[in-house]
Design a protein around this motif. Structure first.
Motif, mmCIF file in Angstrom:
data_model
loop_
_atom_site.group_PDB
_atom_site.id
_atom_site.type_symbol
_atom_site.label_atom_id
_atom_site.label_comp_id
_atom_site.label_asym_id
_atom_site.label_seq_id
_atom_site.Cartn_x
_atom_site.Cartn_y
_atom_site.Cartn_z
ATOM 1 N N TRP A 287 0.817 -1.220 0.000
ATOM 2 C CA TRP A 287 0.000 0.000 0.000
ATOM 3 C C TRP A 287 0.847 1.264 0.000
ATOM 4 O O TRP A 287 0.340 2.375 0.020
ATOM 5 N N ASN B 22 2.700 3.031 -2.134
ATOM 6 C CA ASN B 22 2.505 4.080 -3.135
ATOM 7 C C ASN B 22 1.151 4.760 -3.006
ATOM 8 O O ASN B 22 1.036 5.980 -3.125
ATOM 9 N N THR B 23 0.106 3.972 -2.722
ATOM 10 C CA THR B 23 -1.228 4.532 -2.529
ATOM 11 C C THR B 23 -1.212 5.541 -1.380
ATOM 12 O O THR B 23 -1.737 6.654 -1.501
ATOM 13 N N LEU C 1 -1.937 9.622 -1.284
ATOM 14 C CA LEU C 1 -2.925 10.221 -0.382
ATOM 15 C C LEU C 1 -2.317 11.362 0.434
ATOM 16 O O LEU C 1 -2.976 12.360 0.701
#
Lengths: 297, 379
Positions: free
Chosen positions: A113, A115-116, A120
């Motif tokens: 997660w 990069n996500t 954000l």
């Protein structure tokens, strides 16, 4: 024939050598021109304006080298100047407290997660600074869910409010500059070799000691960069105090803005701007020197 | 806190130790006893499970099943900081923000040891780097960092010192010097050293006992001389040095020396050095044990005739020959240049011979080349 060829050859070499020596200057030229027009000239104007006095008619000033302008500015705006650094300091502390666990989680615990989560963190930049602050006014406002929840839980009375308070200003500053704290912290934590933590565990340090003795010291470059990137713009900010504060929460940015645009006291505004710049410069230099991050790899 | 010097002591005992990563079995049902005070090497190609084994002993990896004991105390699931084990990491993992002194003092301070100063000085003396105490790790050379990593681990007097490819990052000359120094330090401090490496020369120079690992299992364990002279699998024969392995079949094993038929020639193989299960055998002989002479010369011992030199390289102390045999296989022969005769040349017909006592026999159903692809010298 051969000597002639040889001769032209050397000549060409010399000209290309001279060209090579000039190359760095050509590469620097755009930057130098830009900085001259948009930094050096304005700074000169600012310094020059700061010692001028009122001429004939509103908005006209003449150079009289009146250095007392600085003392006048400090005397009249001491409270706001002090408050600016106080709010900026508080916002920096809160941003650090929020960002460190966040950056740590993204760097070490996020797995696929990563990069996500990074997108954000940067997501607020897709929306303008001003708009986001206006949105905060709505969130903290009378009809916002924060107030309603607090009132429902009887944490806050019917007369209580969040906007137009120092809390709202510091919260707004913290929120707006959070990514500037998180990103350098993340970059610095992410660079730490996982074997440093393993070596620390191997040498009888438990998780907490490893964090204190190894992780935190090795992330200091990120802490220094993050706190500077948060503190400096927060100290000069006036949008948050304007939109989320009240007359009692005015910061130095608000005073400078008012002197320029409303009171049309250019020398006073210029003097205050210079005082702000120099103060921040001194604080930053003392801080960097004390943090001593240059020895870190 | 933990006092490593007085807690668990004794042999390191691994029982049925297994570690899987998803489908991949890194360490496969490993049983191993490493005697207290020995210098033990886990040798194998990359991916053979040696580093995973080491990390499980250090507590950096949790076993899928099996147990780890030091003497009588079990440490299988103990936190790394509670184990009387210290590690010299690959690339050293020195703390860049601390001085050399503080790096070495780190473990002592965590354990609340009283005479930190004294012990750090002793550790620095041991590795002869006392003058560098106030430097930062990045101001040191690779060899110096290596020694500090060693001092930082040894100063804690652990029951067990783990070394993960400790000399891998050093150049050849420095590596040789450090091999001798590490061996000396181990003798000096008397701590059990478990050394993980893919470099057979490094393992043979330092270790009392070597375990050769392949695909999560131990192929063979023994002293360096034992492993080299009497390998039991083709992997060990090829991974540790070089070997000639020739297919043959045992025709008579009644005496002390079995008779093996290799492509029509009868040769002797001591029964005690034969590890084949049935008559199908790989006859092994090390290249330097073979004598080479022009065809027709009278020779003793095991004799193979009809060879033709396909390649000869003169390398000073010895000449290395590739000899093509009548059945198509190429055999290696290393001949010392010590008798004044000029080296033989390519195309010469030769006869090979060796003393039967050097012959070893391996199970005939193995891959003749197992382990040679993984050989460190070919990396």
């Amino acid at each position: 024939m051969s000597t002639a060829l040889l001769h032209t050859g050397t000549h060409e070499n010399q000209t290309s050598l001279a060209k090579k020596k000039l190359l760095p200057y050509w590469l620097l030229a755009p930057g130098i021109i830009w900085l001259t027009i948009f930094f050096l000239v304005p700074i000169y104007q600012l310094i020059s304006t700061s010692t001028q006095t009122q001429g004939y008619g509103i908005g006209t000033y003449v150079q009289t080298y009146r250095f007392a302008n600085f003392m006048d500015a400090i005397t009249s705006s001491k409270a706001q100047l002090f408050r600016s650094f106080e709010y900026a300091f508080l916002a920096t502390c809160f941003a650090l407290i929020i960002s460190y666990p966040l950056a740590y989680a993204v760097a070490f615990k996020s797995g696929r997660w990563k990069n996500t989560l990074l997108v954000l963190i940067v997501a607020p930049f897709f929306c303008s600074f001003l708009l986001r602050t206006v949105a905060w006014e709505q969130i903290l406002g009378e009809q916002g869910f924060v107030i309603k929840t607090l009132r429902f839980l009887h944490i806050m009375g019917a007369q209580g409010h969040l906007t137009a308070t120092p809390f709202a200003v510091v919260a707004g500053l913290t929120y707006n500059f959070l990514p500037f704290m998180t990103l350098p912290l993340y970059a610095s934590l992410e660079r730490i070799d996982i074997r440093m933590m393993e070596a620390s565990g191997d040498l009888y340090a438990n998780a907490l000691t490893t964090f204190r003795r190894v992780t935190v010291p090795l992330s200091m470059p990120g802490v220094v960069a993050g706190t500077l990137l948060t503190f400096i713009p927060a100290a000069g900010d006036y949008i948050n105090a304007e939109l989320l504060g009240n007359p009692g929460t005015k910061m130095i940015g608000n005073v400078i803005e008012a002197r320029y645009l409303a009171i049309v006291d250019y020398p006073g505004a210029a003097a205050l701007s210079l005082i702000l710049m120099v103060t921040i410069l001194i604080l930053v230099m003392a801080y960097v020197k004390r943090a001593g991050t240059d020895e870190l790899v | 806190m933990v006092d490593a010097s007085s807690s668990a002591h004794g042999d390191l005992i691994l029982k049925n130790l297994t570690k899987t990563f998803g489908e991949f079995v890194a360490v496969d049902d490993l049983d191993l006893v490493i005697p207290e005070g020995s210098f033990f090497a886990l040798l194998g190609p990359s991916g053979c499970g040696k580093t995973t084994t080491l990390r499980m002993v250090a507590g950096l990896e949790e076993p899928t099943s099996g147990t780890i004991f030091i003497g009588k105390s079990e440490i299988t699931y103990e936190k790394p900081y509670k184990r009387p084990v210290n590690t010299v990491f690959q690339n050293y993992a020195l703390f860049p923000h601390l001085s050399i002194y503080e790096n070495i003092a780190f473990g002592l301070r965590r354990r609340g040891v009283k005479d930190v100063d004294d012990q750090v000085q002793k550790a620095l003396d041991l590795v002869e780097l006392t003058h560098l105490a106030s430097r930062k790790p990045n101001q040191l050379s690779g060899g110096q960092q290596q020694r500090i990593a060693l001092a930082r681990a040894i100063v804690n007097r652990p029951a067990l010192l783990l070394l993960d490819e400790p000399l891998g990052a050093l150049d050849l000359k420095l590596r040789r010097a450090m091999q001798i120094e590490l061996k000396w330090i181990q003798t000096e401090v008397g701590i059990t050293f478990v050394h993980v490496t893919h470099d057979q020369e490094e393992a043979m120079t330092m270790a009392d006992t070597i375990a050769v690992m392949n695909e999560g299992k131990i192929e063979q364990m023994g002293s360096p001389a034992d492993l080299y002279d009497n390998p039991q699998t083709s992997f060990v024969a090829n991974f540790l040095g070089q070997s000639n392995l020739i297919k043959g079949s045992i025709v008579d094993s009644s005496g002390e020396s079995a008779v093996v038929d290799v492509f029509g020639t009868k040769i002797g193989l001591p029964v005690l050095r034969n590890h084949a299960h049935d008559s199908s055998v790989l006859v092994g002989i090390r290249p330097e044990k073979i004598r080479i002479a022009p065809a027709g010369t009278q020779m003793n011992g095991n004799i193979l005739e009809g060879g033709v030199i396909s390649d000869a390289s003169y390398i000073g102390v010895s000449t290395q020959y590739q000899v093509e045999m009548p059945w198509g296989q190429e055999l290696m022969v290393f001949e010392q240049n010590d008798d004044g005769t000029p080296p033989l040349s390519k195309g010469d017909s030769v006869v090979l011979s060796w003393s039967p006592i050097f012959t070893f026999g391996l199970a005939g159903d193995q891959d003749v080349n197992a382990g040679s692809e993984a050989h460190p010298e070919s990396e």
